[in-house]
Write a protein that holds these residues in place. Structure first.
Motif, PDB file in Angstrom:
ATOM      1  N   LEU A 257       0.910  -1.374   0.182  1.00  6.19           N
ATOM      2  CA  LEU A 257      -0.313   0.268  -0.056  1.00  6.19           C
ATOM      3  C   LEU A 257       0.616   1.489  -0.231  1.00  6.19           C
ATOM      4  N   TYR A 258       1.797   1.206   0.892  1.00  3.92           N
ATOM      5  CA  TYR A 258       2.376   2.496   0.551  1.00  3.92           C
ATOM      6  C   TYR A 258       3.861   2.517  -0.817  1.00  3.92           C
ATOM      7  N   THR A 259       3.597   1.751  -1.364  1.00  2.00           N
ATOM      8  CA  THR A 259       4.106   1.681  -2.788  1.00  2.00           C
ATOM      9  C   THR A 259       2.989   2.077  -3.569  1.00  2.00           C
ATOM     10  N   ILE A 260       2.220   1.583  -3.074  1.00  2.00           N
ATOM     11  CA  ILE A 260       0.710   2.212  -4.472  1.00  2.00           C
ATOM     12  C   ILE A 260       1.064   3.512  -4.613  1.00  2.00           C
ATOM     13  N   GLY A 261       0.389   3.986  -2.718  1.00  2.00           N
ATOM     14  CA  GLY A 261       0.227   6.032  -2.424  1.00  2.00           C
ATOM     15  C   GLY A 261       1.409   6.694  -3.123  1.00  2.00           C
ATOM     16  N   ALA A 262       3.081   5.930  -2.678  1.00  2.00           N
ATOM     17  CA  ALA A 262       3.404   6.776  -3.225  1.00  2.00           C
ATOM     18  C   ALA A 262       4.225   7.547  -4.750  1.00  2.00           C
ATOM     19  N   ILE A 358       8.325   3.055  -9.138  1.00  2.00           N
ATOM     20  CA  ILE A 358       8.401   4.548  -8.991  1.00  2.00           C
ATOM     21  C   ILE A 358       8.602   5.455 -10.303  1.00  2.00           C
ATOM     22  N   ALA A 359       9.006   4.158 -10.706  1.00  2.00           N
ATOM     23  CA  ALA A 359       9.810   4.587 -11.974  1.00  2.00           C
ATOM     24  C   ALA A 359       8.751   4.373 -12.877  1.00  2.00           C
ATOM     25  N   ILE A 360       7.335   3.825 -12.642  1.00  2.00           N
ATOM     26  CA  ILE A 360       6.037   3.986 -13.646  1.00  2.00           C
ATOM     27  C   ILE A 360       6.120   4.774 -13.666  1.00  2.00           C
ATOM     28  N   VAL A 397      -3.726   6.048   0.039  1.00  2.00           N
ATOM     29  CA  VAL A 397      -3.885   4.580  -0.113  1.00  2.00           C
ATOM     30  C   VAL A 397      -2.518   4.136   1.662  1.00  2.00           C
ATOM     31  N   ILE A 398      -1.565   5.296   1.115  1.00  2.00           N
ATOM     32  CA  ILE A 398      -0.481   5.639   2.061  1.00  2.00           C
ATOM     33  C   ILE A 398      -0.882   5.123   3.551  1.00  2.00           C
ATOM     34  N   GLY A 399      -2.259   6.056   3.855  1.00  2.00           N
ATOM     35  CA  GLY A 399      -3.235   5.891   4.567  1.00  2.00           C
ATOM     36  C   GLY A 399      -3.555   4.255   4.978  1.00  2.00           C
ATOM     37  N   GLY A 400      -4.077   3.980   4.112  1.00  2.00           N
ATOM     38  CA  GLY A 400      -3.684   2.555   4.353  1.00  2.00           C
ATOM     39  C   GLY A 400      -3.118   1.425   5.209  1.00  2.00           C
ATOM     40  N   ALA A 401      -1.334   1.895   4.558  1.00  2.00           N
ATOM     41  CA  ALA A 401      -0.757   1.533   4.637  1.00  2.00           C
ATOM     42  C   ALA A 401      -0.199   1.479   6.009  1.00  2.00           C
ATOM     43  N   THR A 402      -0.145   2.977   6.257  1.00  2.00           N
ATOM     44  CA  THR A 402       0.178   3.319   8.166  1.00  2.00           C
ATOM     45  C   THR A 402      -1.082   1.947   8.280  1.00  2.00           C
ATOM     46  N   ILE A 403      -2.808   2.528   8.283  1.00  2.00           N
ATOM     47  CA  ILE A 403      -3.039   1.651   9.243  1.00  2.00           C
ATOM     48  C   ILE A 403      -2.754  -0.367   9.362  1.00  2.00           C
ATOM     49  N   VAL A 404      -2.711  -0.275   7.810  1.00  2.00           N
ATOM     50  CA  VAL A 404      -2.281  -2.480   8.222  1.00  2.00           C
ATOM     51  C   VAL A 404      -0.434  -2.598   9.213  1.00  2.00           C
ATOM     52  N   ILE A 405       0.521  -1.075   9.055  1.00  2.00           N
ATOM     53  CA  ILE A 405       1.228  -1.558  10.020  1.00  2.00           C
ATOM     54  C   ILE A 405       1.158  -1.334  11.349  1.00  2.00           C
ATOM     55  N   GLY A 406       0.137  -0.315  11.442  1.00  2.00           N
ATOM     56  CA  GLY A 406       0.170   0.062  13.037  1.00  2.00           C
ATOM     57  C   GLY A 406      -0.028  -0.792  14.129  1.00  2.00           C
ATOM     58  N   PRO A 407      -0.879  -2.653  13.407  1.00  2.00           N
ATOM     59  CA  PRO A 407      -1.354  -3.338  15.213  1.00  2.00           C
ATOM     60  C   PRO A 407      -0.052  -4.343  14.683  1.00  2.00           C
ATOM     61  N   SER A 408       1.004  -4.495  13.354  1.00  2.00           N
ATOM     62  CA  SER A 408       2.207  -5.151  14.145  1.00  2.00           C
ATOM     63  C   SER A 408       3.642  -3.661  14.442  1.00  2.00           C
TER      64      SER A 408
END
Length: 414
Positions: A257-262, A358-360, A397-408
């Motif tokens: 999710l972080y990669t897609i958001g970036a 990111i190159a794309i 999308v980066i916010g979604g990555a933050t939520i996914v990573i948060g519990p771990s």
């Protein structure tokens, strides 16, 4: 799947079928801060120089390439930006295994050689090969090396250190536009490094002569970069079983999710490089990355778009300051976020995989915006809306990555 918790310096990390027991030098220290200085110098010469593409495009459109459309000329710089990210998986693996020397020295030579060839180029294909492909590849290797090696030396204050590293690109962005063409310097952020140099050199040697002087300057600075940038990770044997582009890294949903958001943010300032990075060390890299991504998109909609209808120099200055701070924070937090989702020993591979995606965005963003500009008859409204929507979508999308990573994560400091 990668462990999201931070790895301590004395941990044993499993890498494929072999166990690595890294005898790492102390975190930070003199070597670490010298690496930060060298890395910042490297970004000044590469990322900072690439930020002056608007000046090159305007100069080429008025002189050497006047018979080509703005969209055609933009492909030179789209390829250049894309190649700064695309070879990341290759460079990252080499750095993880053998250290920075096999990448940083050849790429430094390539950057200087490419600029020298650019100063001799008169045809579109010549400029495309020299400035687009040659300098793009060299800058890509230097960018990856500087960010990965500086990130290896820091854990507790990684955000601050990489914020200082990314300042180099801000100084380059401020200086190179004035060096290349003072008449177009207002297209980029104002010069703070080379105004006196420019006024003397441009009058004597012209545009292409100035490019040769830039090549000389970059060559001297990159020699210092090669001397200062060192790896903290010991060299190890090449792992033939490890894929070049490891798709399995995206099984980590947070990293995906972080990669897609970036990707979406990039498709679409010195204080902004340092201060948010230092704050992120305290409150979490992903937390700050999500916030600055939203603010970057909002600044376009709220502080730039209105002045298309109501012109205001003061308003545009305010927008430039706000956008410079929040967008600069995004650049300085790219590597800390990538490092947060994996082990220190595989930072090069993980960041390289991120770069390939990111190159794309870099390859497609400029031509898309050039096409939008043409359809709007030269107006910037379409480009502004496209950029703002892409960035805000990426922030979600980066916010979604933050939520996914948060519990771990061991704390709320994601």
């Amino acid at each position: 799947m990668s462990t999201l918790a931070e790895k301590s310096d004395d941990s044993i990390v499993s890498h494929g079928n072999e166990k690595i027991e890294p005898a790492l030098p102390p975190e930070e220290g003199l070597a670490g801060w010298l690496c930060v200085i060298g890395s910042s110098t490297g970004l000044f010469c590469t990322f900072g120089f690439l930020n002056a593409i608007g000046v090159f495009q305007a100069t080429y459109a008025e002189t050497t390439l006047r018979q080509y459309s703005p969209s055609d000329i933009s492909w030179i710089f789209a390829v250049q930006l894309s190649l700064m990210w695309l070879p990341g998986p290759f460079f990252g693996r080499v750095i993880d295994t053998y250290g920075p020397r096999p990448v940083i020295i050849p790429c430094s030579i390539l950057c200087v050689f490419s600029l020298a060839m650019t100063s001799l180029s008169k045809e579109y294909y010549q400029i495309f090969l020299a400035q687009g492909i040659g300098f793009g590849l060299g800058a890509g290797g230097l960018f990856t090396t500087c960010m990965v090696c500086a990130g290896q030396w820091f854990q507790r204050r990684r955000g601050l250190a990489l914020g200082i590293v990314s300042c180099g690109s801000s100084l380059g962005k401020a200086g190179f536009p004035s060096i290349v063409n003072p008449e177009h310097a207002n297209m980029e952020k104002g010069g703070v490094v080379f105004p006196v140099f420019v006024n003397r050199v441009m009058a004597r040697v012209g545009f292409y002569g100035t490019v040769r002087y830039i090549a000389l300057l970059i060559g001297i600075l990159l020699a210092a970069t090669c001397f200062l940038v060192k790896s903290r990770i010991p060299r190890r044997k090449w792992n033939h079983d490890l894929p070049w582009f490891n798709v399995r890294l995206f099984e980590d949903k947070g990293f995906l999710l972080y990669t897609i958001g970036a990707y979406l943010v990039i498709a679409g300032s010195i204080p902004g490089r340092i201060i948010p990075g230092h704050i992120a060390d305290k409150v979490g890299y992903f937390n700050v990355m999500t916030a600055v991504s939203f603010m970057t998109g909002a600044s376009i909609l709220c502080l730039w778009l209105p002045f298309v209808y109501h012109h205001s120099h003061a308003g545009l200055i305010v927008f430039a300051i706000v956008f410079g701070v929040v967008s600069g924070a995004f650049v300085s937090l790219v590597v800390p976020c990538a490092a947060k989702s994996g082990a220190l020993e595989t930072l090069g591979q993980r960041f390289g995989t991120f770069q390939a995606v990111i190159a794309i965005a870099c390859l497609t963003g400029l031509p898309i915006q050039g096409a939008i500009l043409n359809t709007k008859g030269g107006g910037y409204i379409g480009m502004e809306v496209f950029s703002a929507i892409s960035i805000i979508l990426g922030a979600f999308v980066i916010g979604g990555a933050t939520i996914v990573i948060g519990p771990s994560a061991p704390s709320k400091k994601v």
